[in-house]
Design a protein around this motif. Structure first.
Motif, PDB file in Angstrom:
ATOM      1  N   GLY A  96       2.576   9.911  11.663  1.00 22.17           N
ATOM      2  CA  GLY A  96       1.329   9.164  11.605  1.00 22.17           C
ATOM      3  C   GLY A  96       0.478   9.375  12.837  1.00 22.17           C
ATOM      4  O   GLY A  96      -0.752   9.495  12.756  1.00 22.17           O
ATOM      5  N   MET A 216      -3.809   5.992   8.847  1.00 23.81           N
ATOM      6  CA  MET A 216      -2.673   6.911   8.898  1.00 23.81           C
ATOM      7  C   MET A 216      -1.402   6.230   9.385  1.00 23.81           C
ATOM      8  O   MET A 216      -0.314   6.448   8.834  1.00 23.81           O
ATOM      9  CB  MET A 216      -3.000   8.115   9.792  1.00 23.81           C
ATOM     10  CG  MET A 216      -4.238   8.888   9.361  1.00 23.81           C
ATOM     11  SD  MET A 216      -4.216   9.337   7.592  1.00 23.81           S
ATOM     12  CE  MET A 216      -5.827  10.099   7.436  1.00 23.81           C
ATOM     13  N   ALA A 220       2.146   5.629   7.394  1.00 20.83           N
ATOM     14  CA  ALA A 220       3.430   5.966   8.010  1.00 20.83           C
ATOM     15  C   ALA A 220       4.340   4.742   8.099  1.00 20.83           C
ATOM     16  O   ALA A 220       5.547   4.832   7.840  1.00 20.83           O
ATOM     17  CB  ALA A 220       3.193   6.556   9.399  1.00 20.83           C
TER      18      ALA A 220
END
Length: 260
Positions: A96, A216, A220
């Motif tokens: 991530g 992101m 993750a």
């Protein structure tokens, strides 16, 4: 509990290794099958990424796609990020962070393209792709185009994406960048337009870090925390989820064009 695939019904392209996903469930025949054929290939790519999750190539591909998508590439990095996280869950937050960093750097590159290379590089490419009317707008289109915005030798009319993005920048530059970085709104349009109109570079960096970081790192963290529960569902309906994500991206373009 292992992070590695336990069974496979579909192999990655090129014999790179097995992928623990079911064979495609999309229809193969008729018009619908032909239209959805590219999404069947996407699932094959997903299987290939899983097979390379332990190697440096998957991370390099993630960084490259994340960088390119923020400035010119049309495919978002989220599916690849998920594949890597599922392939090696314990490194999900690392993946991530890589995705976030590369995407922010890609946004900076997009801003520079708009600032220094727009007329010589971006405009010919946009025109060649047939996007000029959508991105720049058109005079005499039935929309009020009496006051176009000019940047260099290019005029932007009020029915085009750039004109509407400029209005969002004028309202709140940080929020405009943040919203585009977080949602399916086309981030690359905002990064390039920010350079064209010389919008605050600080707002670009801070808004992109906040928006892309939330998106992101959220993906993750979701994979890290609930990977065993959500992985079977995602892999079972991967192509349909990809179709849905592409439709959301299209909706983002339409939202910028018709709603802002």
């Amino acid at each position: 509990m292992t992070d590695e695939p336990q069974s496979a019904r579909e192999r990655a392209p090129g014999g790179a290794g097995p992928a623990a996903i079911e064979a495609s469930r999309l229809p193969k025949g008729g018009l619908l099958g032909a239209l959805l054929w590219p999404f069947r290939l996407v699932k094959g790519l997903y299987a290939w990424v899983l097979s390379w999750a332990e190697s440096r190539y998957g991370v390099a591909a993630l960084a490259l796609i994340s960088f390119a998508e923020a400035s010119f590439f049309p495919i978002p990095p989220d599916p690849l990020l998920l594949a890597l996280c599922f392939g090696k869950r314990r490194r999900s937050l690392y993946f991530g962070a890589i995705c976030t960093t590369a995407s922010v750097l890609g946004g900076i590159a997009g801003w520079y393209i708009g600032y220094a290379l727009f007329e010589n590089v971006a405009v010919p490419l946009i025109e060649r792709m047939g996007w000029a009317a959508s991105w720049f707008g058109t005079p005499g289109s039935g929309v009020d185009t009496s006051s176009p915005i000019r940047a260099g030798g290019v005029e932007f009319y009020s029915d085009g994406l750039f004109y509407k993005v400029k209005q969002k920048f004028d309202e709140n530059a940080f929020w405009a960048y943040f919203s585009a970085a977080l949602t399916p709104i086309p981030y690359k349009v905002f990064t390039i337009a920010g350079g064209v109109f010389e919008v605050s570079f600080t707002a670009l960096v801070t808004g992109s870090i906040a928006g892309r970081g939330t998106r992101m790192m959220g993906v993750a963290l979701l994979a890290y925390s609930f990977g065993d529960r959500i992985k079977p569902f995602i892999e079972r309906y991967f192509e349909w989820l990809t179709v849905a994500f592409c439709l959301l991206a299209l909706a983002g373009f339409l939202a910028v064009k018709y709603m802002f």
